[in-house]
Design an enzyme around this catalytic site. Structure first.
Site, PDB file in Angstrom:
ATOM      1  N   GLU A 102       0.853  -1.172   0.000  1.00 36.65           N
ATOM      2  CA  GLU A 102       0.000   0.000   0.000  1.00 36.65           C
ATOM      3  C   GLU A 102       0.902   1.239   0.000  1.00 36.65           C
ATOM      4  O   GLU A 102       1.205   1.781  -1.027  1.00 36.65           O
ATOM      5  CB  GLU A 102      -0.957  -0.037   1.193  1.00 36.65           C
ATOM      6  CG  GLU A 102      -2.209   0.767   0.928  1.00 36.65           C
ATOM      7  CD  GLU A 102      -3.430   0.310   1.728  1.00 36.65           C
ATOM      8  OE1 GLU A 102      -3.454  -0.809   2.235  1.00 36.65           O
ATOM      9  OE2 GLU A 102      -4.373   1.122   1.830  1.00 36.65           O
TER      10      GLU A 102
ATOM     11  N   GLU B 176      -2.566   0.350  13.347  1.00 38.88           N
ATOM     12  CA  GLU B 176      -3.730   0.697  12.528  1.00 38.88           C
ATOM     13  C   GLU B 176      -5.035   0.460  13.290  1.00 38.88           C
ATOM     14  O   GLU B 176      -5.968   1.251  13.198  1.00 38.88           O
ATOM     15  CB  GLU B 176      -3.722  -0.151  11.247  1.00 38.88           C
ATOM     16  CG  GLU B 176      -4.868   0.128  10.300  1.00 38.88           C
ATOM     17  CD  GLU B 176      -4.705  -0.562   8.958  1.00 38.88           C
ATOM     18  OE1 GLU B 176      -3.921  -1.536   8.883  1.00 38.88           O
ATOM     19  OE2 GLU B 176      -5.343  -0.119   7.980  1.00 38.88           O
TER      20      GLU B 176
HETATM   21  C1  RAM Z   1      -6.710   1.633   4.164  1.00 41.27           C
HETATM   22  C2  RAM Z   1      -5.575   2.561   4.374  1.00 41.27           C
HETATM   23  C3  RAM Z   1      -5.885   3.886   5.001  1.00 41.27           C
HETATM   24  C4  RAM Z   1      -7.318   4.260   4.967  1.00 41.27           C
HETATM   25  C5  RAM Z   1      -8.080   3.604   3.884  1.00 41.27           C
HETATM   26  C6  RAM Z   1      -9.533   3.970   3.857  1.00 41.27           C
HETATM   27  O1  RAM Z   1      -6.431   0.830   3.051  1.00 41.27           O
HETATM   28  O2  RAM Z   1      -4.565   1.907   5.056  1.00 41.27           O
HETATM   29  O3  RAM Z   1      -5.401   3.993   6.305  1.00 41.27           O
HETATM   30  O4  RAM Z   1      -7.378   5.651   4.817  1.00 41.27           O
HETATM   31  O5  RAM Z   1      -7.958   2.221   3.965  1.00 41.27           O
END
Ligand code: RAM
Length: 965
Positions: free
Chosen positions: A473, A742
């Site tokens: 990502e 996260e």
């Molecule tokens: C995930 C990302 C990010 C977020 C989006 C919506 O893939 O890691 O943190 O903003 O989703």
């Protein structure tokens, strides 16, 4: 007359920068004064030419009566491409003093005019080498220097990533140039000073050219060639001789090409380096390149997209050593760096030629103690090195970076007997921003949180603000950047970083004003509330921190564009109740199998609609667009009304019973004062009902503690901060985290993982609490009506008896600001430092004018620097000029422990104090399985529960001690 000095001259946020692209650069300086209350009354700037002859200035402002000492726009004649300008500044102050001239500083313009490019984009000749092949390219040329060199510069860039060499040496320590921009419209050109690297007669120049973001296949599809199929390079060396002549050496088809040791290198997957394939001396003079391929001109990239570099460069900013080596239960040999970091490993090895060493990087160990790669998804993060065999060899990957704390090593000679720790170094890589923030308090867990926030920023500010640095990502997610930017700008000087990224955002804005989910856009999705709002919030936040009106003006159309996009979306003008939104992303009140929290997305979208509209209104005022400001004010009022009609009950309750819905209503001022009190109370109760735990996601979390502290529930905010059990900020700290996760439970209490699917251990969004820690706990805040901390607001909120001190510092463009407090037996000390040319409102909570002393003197005496004193609801307000101050006053009520038999000691006391008291009275119980139970029990439970073996005597001892506090 005392000492008044001008220091820290900056051009475009930087000290003596090369390659400036702004036609009217902005200049800032700081003032040092030995007197309190120093303000600038006037200034003079003189700008001189290349050789710094100030007798023939290019621009001399003469005496200017003005207090402006930051972001002063160069107003002289047109600046010449590639020219260096020297400048110095003097100031006059409000006490009638005149400073000496500052030391001379300089800036140098980049290559400004596209017409100056003589170089051509080159790539290996297709008939001799497949230009789509994986190995990095080496491009080189021999050239002569025919005179005495006065100065030499190289202007260079690439479709790909590159490193530039002259005569066998790298021209700079910059990494992963040209950085990542919206390549189809913007590509940064770097400037290098190579004056000292040239030699008389024969010279060699070489470009090492890898895939980088340009060709690595960024995004989820794992498809290569996102931007283009072929790498290409562009470079132009200007040699100025002492006799006044100039010579240019530029990329063209006289250059030769080859491949070498870098067999493979991409952003996500790592690098493979076969040292046996190195071409020794390839970028030096007299290297035999007759067997190398020809090059050809490549027209894939246009010259129109070139811009002088805007961001600060990516560099290795710190080197750390592994703290341990161990073999996992699965038999892997693993290094522990002691810190989840972003960058690369450098190692030194002696082994027979052809030995293959592999390093695979991971963030965490699983619950069995094995290294865990699951959360990387398809990203490999593998570095493979094939030994040349000629004695000690040192290597670190060139064109990749990894997010990791642990490194699995395979094939290292002798590793069966243990890995030699001193053979390995971790090189921490990120945009080289000046650190500008410090925070510390009496709770070491919170200090670890602060460290985690800063490391999260470092790892994810690698040229673009990314969500995460490890899995497939690493994208410039707009929502993440938006929620974190305020914390980020406390911690680091982010002016150039956000200037560049916002220019990319503007470049990728859709014709209808829509904003992509990620910038640079490699994903394609667009227009979620709170994500797209980055287009408005980020330039405004940069303006608030740095007073950068130019960036605000540059982004103004883009900001308006986003509002008109929203306005065209809802089924009525003032509501945004259509389309896809990420909502309160990852909130804990989400339905099963959903990432989207329970707060209605239309509520979030409409709340942000109001908030962004208000910001654009304010921006319009700052930029002098009065009529537009009025129109935005009207729109803002309309949206607020619609919000109330749609999402509030008639009696003033927020219809959606979620924490985030209440938070937004409060922090975006969507309710009037009467209703505000009720909403705040309801929010507080939602948190109490949850036993002092949050349930918020990306949208609610950054504002949660502000909503509480600003509305009479600071104590609850502090409890949330200090909450160690899941979910809360200290839960990950208690699990040993060294970066922000996260998810609140990326690692669950039983040691298992949240999931493989989307589980980053370095995701800064929840680190947005840092902003509140600076502003509320340490009390270092700005007066938002005057940007860039020209008017500082200091108002520490003491955290009652849970914290015994807190202090913070921020280096603003005016200089260093400090705010700190400590309390000892009801005696409070507040210390502040206010830089010259600013003033500060300091609120001393719980103080009475008669009891406050500054530097030992009571406030009724005349104290230099103190301009006004008044009593306010919170206590005493003092208006200060610049200088260092120490205030003391007593108020034991503020810190009195409200303690009864239902209290849990951990709930009412500072963690450190609680620990000390426990140790004293219950040392027998302090270790062992009961510890946690004891700490979480109320006094009553402790007394009643014979299991714990707490004696009546111990309880009494405890209570006695507590009463003394
Ligand atoms: C995930 C990302 C990010 C977020 C989006 C919506 O893939 O890691 O943190 O903003 O989703």
């Amino acid at each position: 007359m005392g000492n008044l000095q001008v220091t820290a001259l900056k051009c475009e946020y930087r000290t003596n920068p090369l390659g400036i692209g702004a036609k009217h650069p902005q200049l800032s300086w700081q003032i040092e004064s030995d007197r309190r209350g120093t303000l600038q009354r006037g200034y003079q700037i003189i700008v001189a030419n290349e050789v710094g002859d100030f007798t023939k200035p290019v621009w001399d402002t003469g005496y200017m009566e003005s207090d402006q000492s930051i972001q002063l726009v160069y107003g002289g004649p047109e600046l010449l491409s590639r020219a260096r300008y020297h400048y110095k500044v003097k100031v006059w102050d409000n006490l009638g003093r005149e400073s000496a001239w500052s030391e001379v500083a300089w800036w140098e313009m980049g290559l400004m005019d596209q017409g100056e490019w003589q170089a051509e984009w080159i790539t290996p000749d297709e008939s001799e080498m497949d230009p789509q092949s994986e190995p990095a390219f080496l491009l080189r040329k021999q050239f002569e220097v025919g005179g005495d060199v006065l100065s030499a510069r190289i202007y260079a860039t690439a479709a790909g990533v590159y490193e530039l060499y002259v005569n066998g040496t790298r021209v700079s320590d910059e990494l992963l140039a040209p950085g990542w921009t919206s390549y189809p419209t913007r590509l940064q050109v770097q400037t290098y000073d190579v004056t000292d690297m040239l030699q008389r007669d024969g010279n060699g120049i070489g470009i090492l050219l890898g895939d980088g973001w340009y060709r690595s296949g960024m995004g989820f599809e794992n498809k290569n060639f996102k931007y283009g199929e072929r790498r290409a390079a562009l470079a132009q060396l200007h040699i100025q001789y002492k006799d006044g002549t100039e010579e240019v050496v530029a990329t063209d088809t006289t250059w030769k090409a080859s491949t070498g040791a870098i067999q493979y290198a991409t952003i996500y997957h790592g690098e493979t380096y076969d040292a046996r394939l190195e071409h020794s001396g390839w970028s030096s003079a007299n290297f035999r390149d007759d067997k190398w391929c020809a090059t050809q001109v490549c027209t894939d990239v246009s010259f129109d997209v070139l811009v002088p570099q805007e961001n600060a460069s990516t560099r290795v900013t710190e080197v750390i050593r592994p703290i341990a080596y161990f073999v996992t239960p699965a038999g892997d040999h693993v290094l522990d760096m002691g810190q989840n970091m972003v960058g690369r490993m450098r190692f030194t090895v002696s082994a027979p030629a052809g030995t293959r060493i592999e390093l695979k990087h991971a963030e965490v160990l699983d619950k069995d103690g094995n290294i865990y790669f699951g959360n990387l998804r398809p990203a490999k993060q593998v570095v493979t090195y094939i030994v040349k065999g000629s004695g000690p060899e040192t290597y670190a990957p060139y064109f990749s970076f990894m997010g990791f704390r642990y490194v699995r090593v395979e094939g290292f000679p002798g590793q069966e007997n243990g890995l030699p720790l001193d053979a390995f170094l971790g090189e921490v890589m990120h945009t080289d921003m000046e650190p500008t923030g410090e925070f510390e308090c009496s709770d070491t867990r919170v200090n670890q949180l602060q460290s985690n926030i800063r490391w999260g920023q470092r790892g994810n500010f690698l040229d673009v603000p990314t969500d995460c640095p490890q899995r497939d990502e690493r994208l410039g997610w707009t929502g993440d950047a938006q929620v974190f930017i305020s914390t980020a700008l406390f911690n680091y000087q982010g002016g150039p970083f956000f200037t560049k990224w916002l220019h990319d955002m503007k470049a990728e804005q859709r014709p209808n004003g829509g904003i992509p989910f990620v910038v640079p856009d490699v994903v394609g999705g667009e227009n979620s509330a709170a994500w797209g709002d980055a287009a408005v919030i980020c330039p405004w936040t940069v303006y608030q921190y740095y007073g950068d009106k130019r960036l605000l003006a540059e982004q103004y159309e883009s900001m308006k564009g986003w509002i008109s996009y929203i306005r065209s979306q809802g089924d009525q003008e003032f509501l945004w109740n259509t389309g896809f939104h990420f909502g309160d992303w990852l909130a804990l009140d989400a339905k099963e199998n959903s990432y989207i929290g329970a707060t209605p997305v239309a509520l979030i979208a409409t709340a942000y609609y109001a908030y962004s509209t208000r910001i654009v209104r304010d921006a319009a005022r700052v930029l002098g667009h009065e009529e537009e400001a009025l129109a935005f004010e009207e729109l803002y009022q309309g949206v607020i009304q619609a919000f109330r009609d749609e999402f509030m009950t008639k009696n003033g309750r927020v219809a959606a019973p979620t924490q985030t819905a209440h938070i937004l209503a409060l922090v975006f001022d969507l309710v009037d004062d009467e209703v505000r009190a009720r909403v705040a109370k309801d929010l507080n109760e939602l948190i109490l009902d949850n036993d002092y735990h949050l349930s918020t996601g990306f949208v609610g979390t950054p504002y949660l503690c502000f909503a509480l502290s600003n509305n009479g529930y600071h104590e609850t905010a502090v409890k949330l901060l200090l909450q160690e059990s899941y979910p809360g900020w200290l839960y990950s700290v208690s699990k040993g985290a060294t970066t922000i996760w996260e998810h609140w439970d990326s690692i669950k209490s039983d040691g298992s993982f949240w999931s493989d699917d989307m589980n980053s251990f370095n995701h800064y969004a929840y680190g947005a609490i840092g902003d509140w820690m600076y502003r509320k706990i340490a009390g270092l805040d700005m007066d938002v009506t005057v940007p860039a901390f020209k008017r500082i607001h200091i108002e520490p909120m003491f955290g009652l008896n849970r914290l015994s001190y807190a202090k913070a510092a921020h280096t603003s463009l005016y200089g260093r600001i400090e705010s700190g407090w400590q309390v000892d037996q009801g005696q409070i000390q507040v210390t502040v430092r206010i830089p010259a040319n600013t003033t500060a409102d300091v609120i001393l909570a719980g103080a009475a004018v008669g009891s406050v002393k500054e530097g030992g003197n009571s406030l009724d005496t005349l104290i230099p620097g103190i301009q006004a004193i008044s009593e306010v609801a919170q206590g005493v307000r003092v208006l200060l000029g610049s200088g260092d101050y120490t205030f003391t006053y007593g108020n034991s009520d503020l810190f009195r422990v409200t303690f009864n038999e239902h209290s849990r000691i951990d709930d009412v006391l500072d963690h450190e104090v609680a620990t000390a008291i426990f140790q004293k009275h219950m040392s027998s119980l302090f270790e062992g399985p009961f510890l946690n139970f004891v700490r979480k029990s109320t006094i009553k439970q402790l007394g009643e529960n014979t299991m714990t073996g707490v004696t009546k005597q111990q309880i009494e001892g405890l209570l006695e001690e507590l009463i003394l506090i």
